[in-house]
Design a protein around this motif. Structure first.
Motif, PDB file in Angstrom:
ATOM      1  N   UNK A 206      -4.453   2.913 -14.574  1.00 47.30           N
ATOM      2  CA  UNK A 206      -4.212   3.738 -13.723  1.00 47.30           C
ATOM      3  C   UNK A 206      -4.302   5.014 -13.722  1.00 47.30           C
TER       4      UNK A 206
ATOM      5  N   UNK B 229     -11.256  -4.162 -10.537  1.00 44.56           N
ATOM      6  CA  UNK B 229     -11.818  -3.104 -10.308  1.00 44.56           C
ATOM      7  C   UNK B 229     -11.228  -2.008 -11.058  1.00 44.56           C
ATOM      8  N   UNK B 230      -9.698  -2.004 -11.300  1.00 40.69           N
ATOM      9  CA  UNK B 230      -8.772  -0.966 -11.617  1.00 40.69           C
ATOM     10  C   UNK B 230      -8.605  -1.245 -12.933  1.00 40.69           C
TER      11      UNK B 230
ATOM     12  N   UNK C 142      -6.692  -3.780 -14.246  1.00 41.77           N
ATOM     13  CA  UNK C 142      -5.487  -4.420 -14.584  1.00 41.77           C
ATOM     14  C   UNK C 142      -5.316  -5.942 -14.704  1.00 41.77           C
TER      15      UNK C 142
ATOM     16  N   UNK D 188      -7.928   7.023  -9.271  1.00 42.85           N
ATOM     17  CA  UNK D 188      -8.295   5.521  -9.065  1.00 42.85           C
ATOM     18  C   UNK D 188      -8.448   5.016  -7.642  1.00 42.85           C
TER      19      UNK D 188
ATOM     20  N   UNK E 288      -7.751  -1.306   2.603  1.00 47.33           N
ATOM     21  CA  UNK E 288      -7.462  -0.626   1.168  1.00 47.33           C
ATOM     22  C   UNK E 288      -8.220   0.706   1.492  1.00 47.33           C
TER      23      UNK E 288
ATOM     24  N   UNK F 128     -11.741   4.191 -17.079  1.00 47.94           N
ATOM     25  CA  UNK F 128     -10.646   3.026 -16.803  1.00 47.94           C
ATOM     26  C   UNK F 128     -10.362   2.189 -18.077  1.00 47.94           C
TER      27      UNK F 128
ATOM     28  N   UNK G 237      -3.601  -4.922  -1.469  1.00 49.73           N
ATOM     29  CA  UNK G 237      -2.967  -4.302  -2.467  1.00 49.73           C
ATOM     30  C   UNK G 237      -3.809  -2.954  -2.697  1.00 49.73           C
ATOM     31  N   UNK G 238      -3.349  -1.766  -2.538  1.00 48.23           N
ATOM     32  CA  UNK G 238      -4.078  -0.544  -2.931  1.00 48.23           C
ATOM     33  C   UNK G 238      -3.553   0.155  -3.934  1.00 48.23           C
ATOM     34  N   UNK G 239      -4.050   1.381  -4.274  1.00 53.03           N
ATOM     35  CA  UNK G 239      -3.529   1.956  -5.742  1.00 53.03           C
ATOM     36  C   UNK G 239      -2.286   2.258  -5.831  1.00 53.03           C
ATOM     37  N   UNK G 240      -1.437   2.711  -4.665  1.00 56.28           N
ATOM     38  CA  UNK G 240      -0.421   2.681  -4.584  1.00 56.28           C
ATOM     39  C   UNK G 240       0.699   1.706  -5.046  1.00 56.28           C
TER      40      UNK G 240
ATOM     41  N   UNK H 146      -9.508  -6.139  -6.405  1.00 55.75           N
ATOM     42  CA  UNK H 146      -8.901  -4.745  -6.737  1.00 55.75           C
ATOM     43  C   UNK H 146      -8.283  -4.668  -8.192  1.00 55.75           C
TER      44      UNK H 146
ATOM     45  N   UNK I  47      -0.543  -0.855  -6.755  1.00 53.89           N
ATOM     46  CA  UNK I  47      -0.814  -1.275  -8.271  1.00 53.89           C
ATOM     47  C   UNK I  47      -0.035  -0.541  -9.102  1.00 53.89           C
ATOM     48  N   UNK I  48       0.170   0.929  -8.771  1.00 56.12           N
ATOM     49  CA  UNK I  48       1.228   1.727  -9.840  1.00 56.12           C
ATOM     50  C   UNK I  48       2.495   1.215  -9.649  1.00 56.12           C
TER      51      UNK I  48
ATOM     52  N   UNK J 166     -11.622   3.419  -6.186  1.00 58.31           N
ATOM     53  CA  UNK J 166     -11.797   2.020  -5.590  1.00 58.31           C
ATOM     54  C   UNK J 166     -12.575   2.105  -4.279  1.00 58.31           C
TER      55      UNK J 166
ATOM     56  N   UNK K 108       2.335  -1.740 -12.159  1.00 58.03           N
ATOM     57  CA  UNK K 108       2.306  -1.480 -13.335  1.00 58.03           C
ATOM     58  C   UNK K 108       3.457  -0.739 -14.179  1.00 58.03           C
TER      59      UNK K 108
ATOM     60  N   UNK L 158      -6.292   3.215   3.538  1.00 54.24           N
ATOM     61  CA  UNK L 158      -5.072   3.558   3.081  1.00 54.24           C
ATOM     62  C   UNK L 158      -5.138   4.650   1.905  1.00 54.24           C
ATOM     63  N   UNK L 159      -6.316   4.509   1.182  1.00 57.59           N
ATOM     64  CA  UNK L 159      -6.560   5.531  -0.125  1.00 57.59           C
ATOM     65  C   UNK L 159      -6.701   6.610   0.519  1.00 57.59           C
TER      66      UNK L 159
ATOM     67  N   UNK M 205      -4.330  -7.121 -18.044  1.00 59.35           N
ATOM     68  CA  UNK M 205      -2.849  -6.694 -18.410  1.00 59.35           C
ATOM     69  C   UNK M 205      -2.174  -7.957 -17.888  1.00 59.35           C
TER      70      UNK M 205
ATOM     71  N   UNK N  79       0.897  -1.182   0.167  1.00 58.87           N
ATOM     72  CA  UNK N  79      -0.111  -0.010   0.113  1.00 58.87           C
ATOM     73  C   UNK N  79       0.886   1.370  -0.105  1.00 58.87           C
ATOM     74  N   UNK N  80       0.340   2.428   0.425  1.00 60.90           N
ATOM     75  CA  UNK N  80       1.055   3.572   0.261  1.00 60.90           C
ATOM     76  C   UNK N  80       2.314   3.611   1.279  1.00 60.90           C
TER      77      UNK N  80
END
Lengths: 98, 176
Positions: free
Chosen positions: B141, A88-89, A91, B145, B83, B136, A53-56, A85, A58-59, B149, A62, B86-87, A94, A21-22
């Motif tokens: 990304x 939703x994002x 990915x 995002x 999550x 999306x 796993x949060x968006x940070x 997650x 995921x970045x 979420x 990626x 954290x976000x 990919x 996470x972040x």
């Protein structure tokens, strides 16, 4: 989060333990920065001991995918929460997931 | 209360009214509404008063996670709330104080099937709900995002600007 790196004839396996996470994404970014070079033919990121796993996070994943630039990258052992997650994002389509 | 239980409750009241009125002609409408009371009797509150940044964020995530564990929340729901925390903490860290650290506080109220989290910062006014969701399909990304979420992981979300503070409140129910 702890990170274990195993190199085997150009196959790089990065195993994470904890949360991505972040608060921890920077650690993984540093690992990829030092380990992902031209000699790496394939990358496996083992998430079997990662809670979420949060968006940070995921970045960073990626970013590794873009650095690999067509060389194989696999996400292994992701739990259902992580899969959700990724879906939703956008990915999930990919990464190669095993 | 599940649907069957609600129907039974309404059915019993209807039968009682019909039994009471007997053969007399009905002269007005009767409307019955059944409401469920969601374990709001003894919620536990906790305050995580810290500053923005990764250290404060980790403290809040650990505290909220422990609170959820104590209230019998499943590991799947706990992970989704982790999550969310954290976000929202990462957003405060990145944007509220223009890169500097500042006050970051989370008020938590948890019961056996819900948690309400209030994220409070004293930074510049920002209503995340005014911003549209990312496209999306265009690019993986995109910006926004994290909030996208969050919106998908909670049941309710609202924003208020109060006393020069941003107050973002999210609610998550489980076992309902």
């Amino acid at each position: 989060m702890t990170i274990e790196v195993i190199k085997n004839n150009g196959e790089l396996t990065v195993s994470l333990n904890g949360r991505l996470d972040s608060t921890t994404a920077g650690q993984l970014l540093d690992t990829f920065s030092s380990e992902l070079d031209a000699n790496v033919k394939s990358l496996t990121v083992d998430l079997s001991r990662v809670d979420y796993v949060s968006s940070m996070g995921l970045r960073v994943l990626l970013g590794a995918y873009k650095t690999m630039n067509g060389r194989g990258m696999t996400i292994a052992g992701a739990n259902q929460s992580v899969i959700d997650i990724l879906r939703m994002s956008g990915l999930l389509k990919i990464f190669k997931i095993v | 209360m599940n649907k069957k239980c609600a129907e039974n409750t309404v059915g019993k009241k209807t039968n009682a009214a019909e039994s009471f009125s007997g053969e007399r002609t009905q002269s007005d409408d009767i409307t019955l509404l059944t409401l469920e009371s969601i374990d709001l009797e003894q919620p536990e509150t906790a305050l995580f008063d810290t500053s923005s940044g990764t250290e404060g964020t980790a403290r809040i995530i650990d505290g909220v996670d422990a609170l959820l564990t104590k209230h019998g929340c499943s590991v799947e729901v706990r992970r989704s709330i982790d999550v969310v925390v954290d976000e929202l903490c990462a957003n405060i860290t990145a944007y509220a104080y223009e890169g500097e650290n500042g006050p970051m506080c989370v008020e938590a109220k948890a019961g056996s099937n819900f948690i309400i989290l209030k994220f409070i910062d004293s930074g510049m006014e920002f209503d995340p709900l005014e911003h549209s969701d990312p496209e999306l399909s265009d690019e993986p990304m995109p910006g926004g995002l994290g909030l996208y979420l969050v919106k998908n992981l909670v049941d309710e979300i609202s924003y208020r600007r109060l006393d020069n503070k941003n107050v973002l409140t999210v609610t998550k129910f489980w076992n309902v």
